[in-house]
Motif scaffolding. Structure first.
Motif, PDB file in Angstrom:
ATOM      1  N   GLU A  83      -0.714 -30.368 -20.468  1.00 22.85           N
ATOM      2  CA  GLU A  83      -1.072 -29.645 -21.706  1.00 22.85           C
ATOM      3  C   GLU A  83       0.115 -29.608 -22.668  1.00 22.85           C
ATOM      4  O   GLU A  83      -0.036 -29.817 -23.877  1.00 22.85           O
ATOM      5  CB  GLU A  83      -1.539 -28.220 -21.361  1.00 22.85           C
ATOM      6  CG  GLU A  83      -2.856 -28.207 -20.615  1.00 22.85           C
ATOM      7  CD  GLU A  83      -3.189 -26.865 -19.965  1.00 22.85           C
ATOM      8  OE1 GLU A  83      -4.374 -26.658 -19.636  1.00 22.85           O
ATOM      9  OE2 GLU A  83      -2.277 -26.022 -19.774  1.00 22.85           O
ATOM     10  N   ASP A  84       1.303 -29.342 -22.132  1.00 22.57           N
ATOM     11  CA  ASP A  84       2.502 -29.333 -22.984  1.00 22.57           C
ATOM     12  C   ASP A  84       2.752 -30.705 -23.606  1.00 22.57           C
ATOM     13  O   ASP A  84       3.072 -30.813 -24.790  1.00 22.57           O
ATOM     14  CB  ASP A  84       3.738 -28.931 -22.168  1.00 22.57           C
ATOM     15  CG  ASP A  84       3.792 -27.437 -21.921  1.00 22.57           C
ATOM     16  OD1 ASP A  84       3.395 -26.667 -22.813  1.00 22.57           O
ATOM     17  OD2 ASP A  84       4.240 -27.039 -20.828  1.00 22.57           O
ATOM     18  N   GLN A 140      -2.377 -19.785 -25.846  1.00 22.58           N
ATOM     19  CA  GLN A 140      -3.094 -20.773 -26.646  1.00 22.58           C
ATOM     20  C   GLN A 140      -3.095 -22.163 -25.998  1.00 22.58           C
ATOM     21  O   GLN A 140      -4.130 -22.817 -25.933  1.00 22.58           O
ATOM     22  CB  GLN A 140      -2.453 -20.834 -28.043  1.00 22.58           C
ATOM     23  CG  GLN A 140      -3.254 -21.601 -29.063  1.00 22.58           C
ATOM     24  CD  GLN A 140      -4.578 -20.922 -29.395  1.00 22.58           C
ATOM     25  OE1 GLN A 140      -4.742 -19.720 -29.186  1.00 22.58           O
ATOM     26  NE2 GLN A 140      -5.525 -21.698 -29.893  1.00 22.58           N
ATOM     27  N   THR A 141      -1.947 -22.582 -25.503  1.00 22.22           N
ATOM     28  CA  THR A 141      -1.842 -23.937 -24.941  1.00 22.22           C
ATOM     29  C   THR A 141      -2.345 -23.994 -23.498  1.00 22.22           C
ATOM     30  O   THR A 141      -2.929 -24.991 -23.083  1.00 22.22           O
ATOM     31  CB  THR A 141      -0.368 -24.413 -24.987  1.00 22.22           C
ATOM     32  OG1 THR A 141       0.074 -24.383 -26.338  1.00 22.22           O
ATOM     33  CG2 THR A 141      -0.213 -25.821 -24.425  1.00 22.22           C
ATOM     34  N   HIS A 142      -2.088 -22.910 -22.750  1.00 22.57           N
ATOM     35  CA  HIS A 142      -2.374 -22.945 -21.306  1.00 22.57           C
ATOM     36  C   HIS A 142      -3.486 -21.959 -20.939  1.00 22.57           C
ATOM     37  O   HIS A 142      -3.395 -21.253 -19.934  1.00 22.57           O
ATOM     38  CB  HIS A 142      -1.093 -22.621 -20.522  1.00 22.57           C
ATOM     39  CG  HIS A 142       0.045 -23.550 -20.812  1.00 22.57           C
ATOM     40  ND1 HIS A 142      -0.010 -24.905 -20.571  1.00 22.57           N
ATOM     41  CD2 HIS A 142       1.288 -23.317 -21.332  1.00 22.57           C
ATOM     42  CE1 HIS A 142       1.150 -25.461 -20.927  1.00 22.57           C
ATOM     43  NE2 HIS A 142       1.939 -24.513 -21.394  1.00 22.57           N
ATOM     44  N   SER A 200       9.347 -27.163 -25.716  1.00 28.59           N
ATOM     45  CA  SER A 200       8.116 -26.632 -25.110  1.00 28.59           C
ATOM     46  C   SER A 200       8.398 -25.896 -23.798  1.00 28.59           C
ATOM     47  O   SER A 200       7.557 -25.138 -23.320  1.00 28.59           O
ATOM     48  CB  SER A 200       7.105 -27.764 -24.876  1.00 28.59           C
ATOM     49  OG  SER A 200       7.542 -28.601 -23.819  1.00 28.59           O
ATOM     50  N   HIS A 236       3.580 -19.672 -26.402  1.00 32.94           N
ATOM     51  CA  HIS A 236       2.407 -20.554 -26.465  1.00 32.94           C
ATOM     52  C   HIS A 236       1.517 -20.463 -25.214  1.00 32.94           C
ATOM     53  O   HIS A 236       0.565 -21.234 -25.087  1.00 32.94           O
ATOM     54  CB  HIS A 236       2.856 -22.021 -26.666  1.00 32.94           C
ATOM     55  CG  HIS A 236       3.527 -22.628 -25.464  1.00 32.94           C
ATOM     56  ND1 HIS A 236       4.851 -22.447 -25.166  1.00 32.94           N
ATOM     57  CD2 HIS A 236       3.050 -23.426 -24.473  1.00 32.94           C
ATOM     58  CE1 HIS A 236       5.162 -23.109 -24.063  1.00 32.94           C
ATOM     59  NE2 HIS A 236       4.077 -23.709 -23.607  1.00 32.94           N
ATOM     60  N   GLN A 259       0.659 -33.093 -24.286  1.00 29.31           N
ATOM     61  CA  GLN A 259      -0.285 -33.405 -25.362  1.00 29.31           C
ATOM     62  C   GLN A 259       0.123 -32.699 -26.656  1.00 29.31           C
ATOM     63  O   GLN A 259       0.094 -33.284 -27.743  1.00 29.31           O
ATOM     64  CB  GLN A 259      -1.705 -33.007 -24.947  1.00 29.31           C
ATOM     65  CG  GLN A 259      -2.257 -33.974 -23.900  1.00 29.31           C
ATOM     66  CD  GLN A 259      -3.529 -33.484 -23.229  1.00 29.31           C
ATOM     67  OE1 GLN A 259      -3.837 -32.283 -23.288  1.00 29.31           O
ATOM     68  NE2 GLN A 259      -4.240 -34.376 -22.586  1.00 29.31           N
ATOM     69  N   ILE A 260       0.528 -31.439 -26.523  1.00 31.30           N
ATOM     70  CA  ILE A 260       0.940 -30.671 -27.701  1.00 31.30           C
ATOM     71  C   ILE A 260       2.192 -31.281 -28.340  1.00 31.30           C
ATOM     72  O   ILE A 260       2.288 -31.456 -29.560  1.00 31.30           O
ATOM     73  CB  ILE A 260       1.228 -29.198 -27.294  1.00 31.30           C
ATOM     74  CG1 ILE A 260      -0.086 -28.461 -27.003  1.00 31.30           C
ATOM     75  CG2 ILE A 260       2.055 -28.485 -28.348  1.00 31.30           C
ATOM     76  CD1 ILE A 260      -0.901 -28.124 -28.223  1.00 31.30           C
ATOM     77  N   VAL A 261       3.143 -31.620 -27.480  1.00 32.79           N
ATOM     78  CA  VAL A 261       4.432 -32.125 -27.973  1.00 32.79           C
ATOM     79  C   VAL A 261       4.241 -33.466 -28.685  1.00 32.79           C
ATOM     80  O   VAL A 261       4.823 -33.724 -29.750  1.00 32.79           O
ATOM     81  CB  VAL A 261       5.397 -32.246 -26.769  1.00 32.79           C
ATOM     82  CG1 VAL A 261       6.538 -33.176 -27.072  1.00 32.79           C
ATOM     83  CG2 VAL A 261       5.911 -30.872 -26.366  1.00 32.79           C
ATOM     84  N   SER A 320       1.541 -34.446 -30.063  1.00 33.21           N
ATOM     85  CA  SER A 320       0.833 -34.136 -31.305  1.00 33.21           C
ATOM     86  C   SER A 320       1.815 -33.636 -32.368  1.00 33.21           C
ATOM     87  O   SER A 320       1.714 -33.986 -33.549  1.00 33.21           O
ATOM     88  CB  SER A 320      -0.244 -33.083 -31.021  1.00 33.21           C
ATOM     89  OG  SER A 320      -0.758 -32.578 -32.213  1.00 33.21           O
ATOM     90  N   ALA A 321       2.771 -32.835 -31.938  1.00 32.91           N
ATOM     91  CA  ALA A 321       3.782 -32.333 -32.888  1.00 32.91           C
ATOM     92  C   ALA A 321       4.586 -33.486 -33.473  1.00 32.91           C
ATOM     93  O   ALA A 321       4.919 -33.487 -34.660  1.00 32.91           O
ATOM     94  CB  ALA A 321       4.711 -31.342 -32.191  1.00 32.91           C
TER      95      ALA A 321
END
Ligand code: FES
Ligand SMILES: [Fe+2]
Length: 383
Positions: A334-335, A218-220, A209, A215, A337-339, A341-342
């Motif tokens: 934010e990163d 979309q992510t930030h 990330s 990203h 949460q995405i990571v 989730s991945a």
């Protein structure tokens, strides 16, 4: 983190020029290959074990030198599952040891601190900052013990360019590995803050990330995107390592400056990936060193060190650094949460592989080099 036979990094002026070309042409740096990484490599215990062996066999960053600023300062933590301790001696040298008492193996310290000696919490065997065994309570209970042979077990350690490097493999030459690295942390930087946190994701998912700007929008959406650019990065290779430049929109202020005399502080963030598990990022007035310590295949401990050359008396400047860090921390959440989730997405069974495109070239390089290290490991093990 070998860098031999590789070109040097671009100058700031060259990076800025390349960024302006991308802004003007709505382009970004692209690699020359995409990559498919099997999802099992993010969730298999066997793969994680092999990656730990790779980490144990290489020269890697332990912490910034400024985390061990004065004699007695120590940092104790696991490196690839092995408890180590690095400590600055009275002679100013930084040394690293296996963090285990030579009596019955208890760890001498945890976390970080400053000590005049390393005293075992179990029975009180005391070691000097140079690792030598100094005293044993009720020593007459050990009539045959030769203290000279029972010092802490040393691990190769070298302080260079503002960083402390270690290598657990006694056959490797740490000096050779470090010699061709560019100077990443200038002299005069001091530690502002350090912390560690658990991330519920594989260490590579977390690392990935940091290594692409695809990203950002979309992510930030409400953090980095309004002040940066979506999918606009300059990506360079140095040895097995990469540098990714993420420009801020304030870089436009450099358009008409004398290009030979520019400062990119506050105009872009450089993210240096030191293969395999360390990321050093530049922020306005400070730098962050992040070491990713794999705990298991789906858990990572992130050790973060914030360093700066701003003097402690310059309170207004320091306040602005901490404000900037608060902002960066929002993006980091934010990163995370995405990571995380991945990582859960890996369990869905939807994918056999994760796909990395031409914009994600620093990640492709990570996997190319890890695959090469895995092949080397297999060969060594005679598979
Ligand atoms: S285990 Fe350390 S003094 Fe006994
Ligand atoms: Fe991000």
């Amino acid at each position: 983190m070998n860098t031999n036979n590789e070109k040097q990094l671009l100058s700031d002026t060259e990076v800025v020029q390349r960024i302006f070309d991308h802004i003007d042409n709505a382009t970004t740096d692209k690699g020359n290959q995409s990559w498919k990484e099997p999802v099992d490599n993010y969730r298999s215990k066997a793969r994680l074990e092999a990656e730990l062996k790779i980490l144990q066999s290489r020269t890697i960053v332990f912490c910034p030198s400024s985390a061990l600023a004065k004699p007695g300062d120590y940092v104790a933590r696991d490196v690839a599952g092995i408890p180590l301790i690095a400590v600055r001696g009275l002679d100013g040298e930084v040394r690293a040891f296996r963090n285990a008492c030579r009596h019955r193996g208890v760890q001498l310290a945890n976390g970080h601190g400053c000590a005049r000696a390393l005293v075992c919490p179990y029975h009180g065997w005391a070691y000097g900052l140079d690792g030598s065994l100094k005293s044993i309570p009720h020593e007459n209970g050990f009539p045959d013990l030769d203290k000279a042979t029972r010092g802490l077990v040393a691990v190769a350690c070298l302080q260079s360019n503002g960083l402390v490097f270690i290598n657990q493999n006694s056959e490797e030459n740490i000096e050779h590995d470090v010699s061709s690295l560019p100077k990443l942390i200038p002299d005069g930087y001091r530690l502002l803050n350090l912390n560690s946190q658990i991330v519920k994701a594989n260490w590579k998912l977390h690392l990935e990330s940091s290594l692409e700007g695809y990203h950002i929008r979309q992510t930030h959406k409400n953090t980095f995107f309004p002040v940066q650019y979506d999918n606009l990065t300059v990506v360079e290779a140095f040895g097995e390592n990469s540098r990714v430049a993420f420009p801020y929109q304030s870089i436009e202020g450099l358009r008409h400056k004398n290009q030979t005399d520019i400062s990119v502080d506050g105009r872009l963030t450089y993210v240096y990936h030191l293969f395999p598990n360390v990321v050093i990022s530049t922020f306005p007035g400070c730098m962050q060193v992040v070491v990713l310590e794999p705990i298991d295949e789906s858990t990572t401990r992130q050790h973060s060190y914030l360093v700066s050359d701003i003097d402690e008396n310059q309170t207004a400047l320091l306040d602005s650094v901490f404000e900037g860090q608060k902002f960066a921390a929002k993006g980091a959440i934010e990163d995370l949460q995405i990571v995380q989730s991945a990582q859960r997405g890996l369990l869905s069974g939807a994918n056999e592989f994760l796909e990395f495109g031409l914009f994600e070239t620093a990640i492709v390089r990570l996997h190319v080099h890890l695959a090469r290290e895995m092949a080397r490991l297999d060969k060594t093990c005679g598979k």
